[in-house]
Design a protein around this motif. Sequence first.
Motif, mmCIF file in Angstrom:
data_model
loop_
_atom_site.group_PDB
_atom_site.id
_atom_site.type_symbol
_atom_site.label_atom_id
_atom_site.label_comp_id
_atom_site.label_asym_id
_atom_site.label_seq_id
_atom_site.Cartn_x
_atom_site.Cartn_y
_atom_site.Cartn_z
ATOM 1 N N ALA A 192 0.831 -1.211 0.000
ATOM 2 C CA ALA A 192 0.000 0.000 0.000
ATOM 3 C C ALA A 192 0.866 1.262 0.000
ATOM 4 O O ALA A 192 0.567 2.240 -0.702
ATOM 5 N N GLN A 193 1.946 1.244 0.744
ATOM 6 C CA GLN A 193 2.803 2.422 0.860
ATOM 7 C C GLN A 193 3.571 2.720 -0.427
ATOM 8 O O GLN A 193 3.723 3.878 -0.809
ATOM 9 N N SER B 161 2.989 1.417 -3.651
ATOM 10 C CA SER B 161 2.272 1.350 -4.927
ATOM 11 C C SER B 161 2.087 2.753 -5.483
ATOM 12 O O SER B 161 1.861 3.702 -4.733
ATOM 13 N N ASP B 162 2.174 2.870 -6.778
ATOM 14 C CA ASP B 162 1.934 4.145 -7.450
ATOM 15 C C ASP B 162 0.517 4.104 -8.013
ATOM 16 O O ASP B 162 0.234 3.343 -8.951
ATOM 17 N N GLN B 163 -0.366 4.912 -7.468
ATOM 18 C CA GLN B 163 -1.773 4.902 -7.872
ATOM 19 C C GLN B 163 -1.980 5.370 -9.304
ATOM 20 O O GLN B 163 -3.010 5.106 -9.905
ATOM 21 N N GLU B 164 -0.993 6.067 -9.858
ATOM 22 C CA GLU B 164 -1.077 6.519 -11.243
ATOM 23 C C GLU B 164 -0.753 5.398 -12.231
ATOM 24 O O GLU B 164 -1.085 5.488 -13.403
ATOM 25 N N ARG C 265 -0.990 1.568 -13.805
ATOM 26 C CA ARG C 265 -2.051 0.570 -13.940
ATOM 27 C C ARG C 265 -1.654 -0.763 -13.321
ATOM 28 O O ARG C 265 -2.504 -1.522 -12.866
ATOM 29 N N ASN D 189 0.514 -2.543 -10.452
ATOM 30 C CA ASN D 189 1.303 -2.644 -9.228
ATOM 31 C C ASN D 189 1.233 -4.111 -8.816
ATOM 32 O O ASN D 189 0.361 -4.520 -8.056
ATOM 33 N N ALA E 159 -2.334 -7.768 -10.784
ATOM 34 C CA ALA E 159 -2.743 -6.379 -11.043
ATOM 35 C C ALA E 159 -3.072 -6.103 -12.514
ATOM 36 O O ALA E 159 -2.438 -5.287 -13.165
ATOM 37 N N THR F 4 6.160 -2.176 -10.139
ATOM 38 C CA THR F 4 5.221 -1.263 -10.782
ATOM 39 C C THR F 4 5.648 -1.105 -12.239
ATOM 40 O O THR F 4 6.827 -0.878 -12.519
#
Length: 194
Positions: free
Chosen positions: A38-39, A41-44, A46, A48, A63, A91
């Motif tokens: 969670a810490q 991961s890059d939310q931008e 697609r 992760n 993912a 990622t």
Amino acid sequence: MKATLCRLERAEFEIKKSRFLVAAGPAETSDAALQFVAQYSDQEARHNCYAWRVGDQYRFFDADEPAGTAGRPILQAIDGQGFDQVVVLVTRWFGGIKLGAGGLVRAYGGSAAECLRLAERRPLLTFVSLGFWVPFSQLGAMHHLLEQFDAAKEAEAFDESGCRFQIRLLEERQAGFTRALIDQTRGQAVLDSD
């Protein structure tokens, strides 16, 4: 002997114009592994993708990549290098060229493996507790064995004919210590049954 990572490790790779960012770190529990994911991961991004192993527990996640092309190869990189209590997050940012299933397996597994190969590792030491009783006549032999096997005395309780000990030693030394204790005390030591 299993090992874990000393600290957070990062590596970046470009494979056929796709960018792969690897973050790997120690995780003593499954919750710690999930917090790591969670810490970092890059939310931008697609994709992760991750895998972790903590003893007999493990998990991997693709993912949105085709099934079995990301998470499983990352887990194989962890296992293949003898790691435990480790989490690896890869990622991916798509670069416009499709890699195919085989290419994805090689890219995810290879980037995870290379990051782990370059990382500083520390051995995971597993300790066990062992209880036994010895007669007074064998205390000298028993103390010599404690020193020889680098075992720590956790508790001792004397009775009218001997002493009961609880010791702590490396798991890999337990079988040797047990054999030596029986041999040195001429079979007079009594091991606790589990």
